[in-house]
Motif scaffolding. Structure first.
Motif: not given
Length: 425
Positions: A226-236
């Motif tokens: 999800h583009a909202g709840p997922t912090p930038m540093h935890l994205r793949r």
């Protein structure tokens, strides 16, 4: 002989007459390979050839050779040509110019009563464009043994119709074995399909080589979230990593001028939703350069960059080379013949390495080959608005005439009237 010139208006009219077959409302041409319209185009060109006394031979892949005999028929012919099939939204000049320029050379020799030592032949190759059937440059590819006749016959269009069936249907599955037709030297005259000549204000491009190319498919695998709840540093985020590779493609090309090319032309993003972090990105990579060493270096650099990026990001990245065409340097004798003819005629000129593929690439595997470029408006081709100046087309055909005469030789006892023609500088 230095004063010999072709008939420019006649060449132009031939181009317009052929362009009427498959003409589109926007001023282009749609004449796909092995369609009924292609048959009509073939019939028209062959009719013109026979009116000039040429003998016609068709091989098993539908390549058509039109021969003007020389004083020494034992010599292999000096051949020129290109293709008459077009893109779905094609122009009047791509390929067609090379074939009809060859026919105009023959008309000029007949008109002036000039006999060459070696025979002169004009050829048009089957399915150069590859817009209906793949692979591209099919007729010349089969001719030089790049792939088999059986492979070509089995190729099918989107409607399931095969090359073998369509050749039979339109009456152009000939008897001659491809590649058995001798070629002493080959010249191909073509619009540049790029903006270099027009930008430099030059009339003739002497083509020393065609760039080699490496095509790749690259897949970056991350994870949708999800583009909202997922912090930038935890994205793949597969797309952000893919764009790093895409930028490197351009950077690699810029590191190896003047002929380095790097293009990402096709991108597929999954799931392609506005508020979902992309989990997978597939994209194409196109790298080109003028010699094997530079192309190998570029290949090594993109491969190493992908490996480093995978290690740094932790994402899986697959890079597969799906196609490779080696660079094609043309034969020095043919290049020199074009250069000398241009100098004799007084046209402005520059060397232009071709970035596009042509039938001459395959013919060059069997015989000395060379190419002649003329400008096209705004460098646009594979488009219905493709355009070229009549004077430039005439100039390129004059260069072709003199280059072919230099290779074919003039039979003893020829005299020629001096035609009047302006030189385009």
């Amino acid at each position: 002989m230095n004063d010999l010139r072709i008939d420019g208006p006649r060449l132009w009219q031939s181009l317009m007459d052929l362009a009427a077959i498959g003409a589109t409302p926007k001023g282009g041409v749609k004449r796909l390979a092995l369609t009924d319209l292609d048959r009509q185009g073939r019939d028209l060109v062959i009719g013109w050839a026979r009116a000039e006394g040429l003998a016609v031979t068709v091989d098993r892949i539908g390549n058509v050779f039109m021969r003007r005999e020389g004083s020494n028929p034992a010599l292999p012919p000096i051949v020129t040509g290109s293709h008459i099939d077009t893109q779905p939204t094609g122009g009047k000049f791509d390929g067609n110019y090379g074939v009809l320029a060859g026919l105009e050379v023959v008309r000029t020799l007949n008109e002036q009563g000039i006999r060459t030592e070696a025979p002169i032949e004009v050829v048009f190759w089957t399915n150069e464009e590859g817009s209906r059937f793949v692979p591209v440059m099919m007729g010349s590819g089969v001719f030089c043994g790049a792939f088999s006749l059986e492979t070509a016959y089995a190729a099918r269009d989107v409607d399931g119709k095969s090359v073998g069936e369509e050749l039979e249907r339109i009456g152009y599955k000939g008897d001659e074995v491809p590649g058995r037709h001798p070629v002493g030297a080959y010249f191909e005259t073509h619009i540049e399909q790029g903006p270099v000549l027009e930008d430099a204000g030059k009339v003739i491009g002497v083509v020393p080589a065609v760039m080699g190319l490496s095509w790749y498919d690259c897949t970056v695998s991350g994870m949708e979230a999800h583009a909202g709840p997922t912090p930038m540093h935890l994205r793949r985020d597969a797309l952000q990593v893919a764009t790093r590779i895409m930028q490197e493609v351009v950077a690699i090309a810029n590191r190896y001028p003047p002929y380095g090319r790097g293009t990402v032309g096709m991108v597929q993003v999954f799931p392609n939703s506005r508020n979902v972090i992309p989990g997978e990105v597939k994209f194409s990579i196109d790298l080109r350069n003028v010699n094997d060493a530079l192309l190998d270096t570029m290949h090594g650099e993109i491969t190493a960059f992908v490996e480093r990026t995978a290690a740094e990001t932790g994402l899986a990245i697959a890079l597969e080379r799906v196609s490779y065409y080696p660079p094609c340097p043309f034969h020095p004798d043919c290049v020199d013949a074009v250069r000398a003819a241009t100098a004799t005629l007084g046209y402005s000129t520059m060397d232009v390495v071709s970035g596009a593929g042509h039938d001459a690439i395959y013919v060059a595997r069997l015989a000395p080959a060379g190419m002649i470029f003329v400008p096209c408006k705004d460098g646009i081709s594979h488009n219905e608005i493709e355009d070229a100046q009549p004077g430039h087309l005439e100039a390129g055909c004059n260069v072709l005439l003199h280059a072919m005469l230099a290779r074919a030789g003039i039979a003893a006892g020829n005299t020629v009237a001096r035609p009047s023609a302006e030189i385009i500088a």
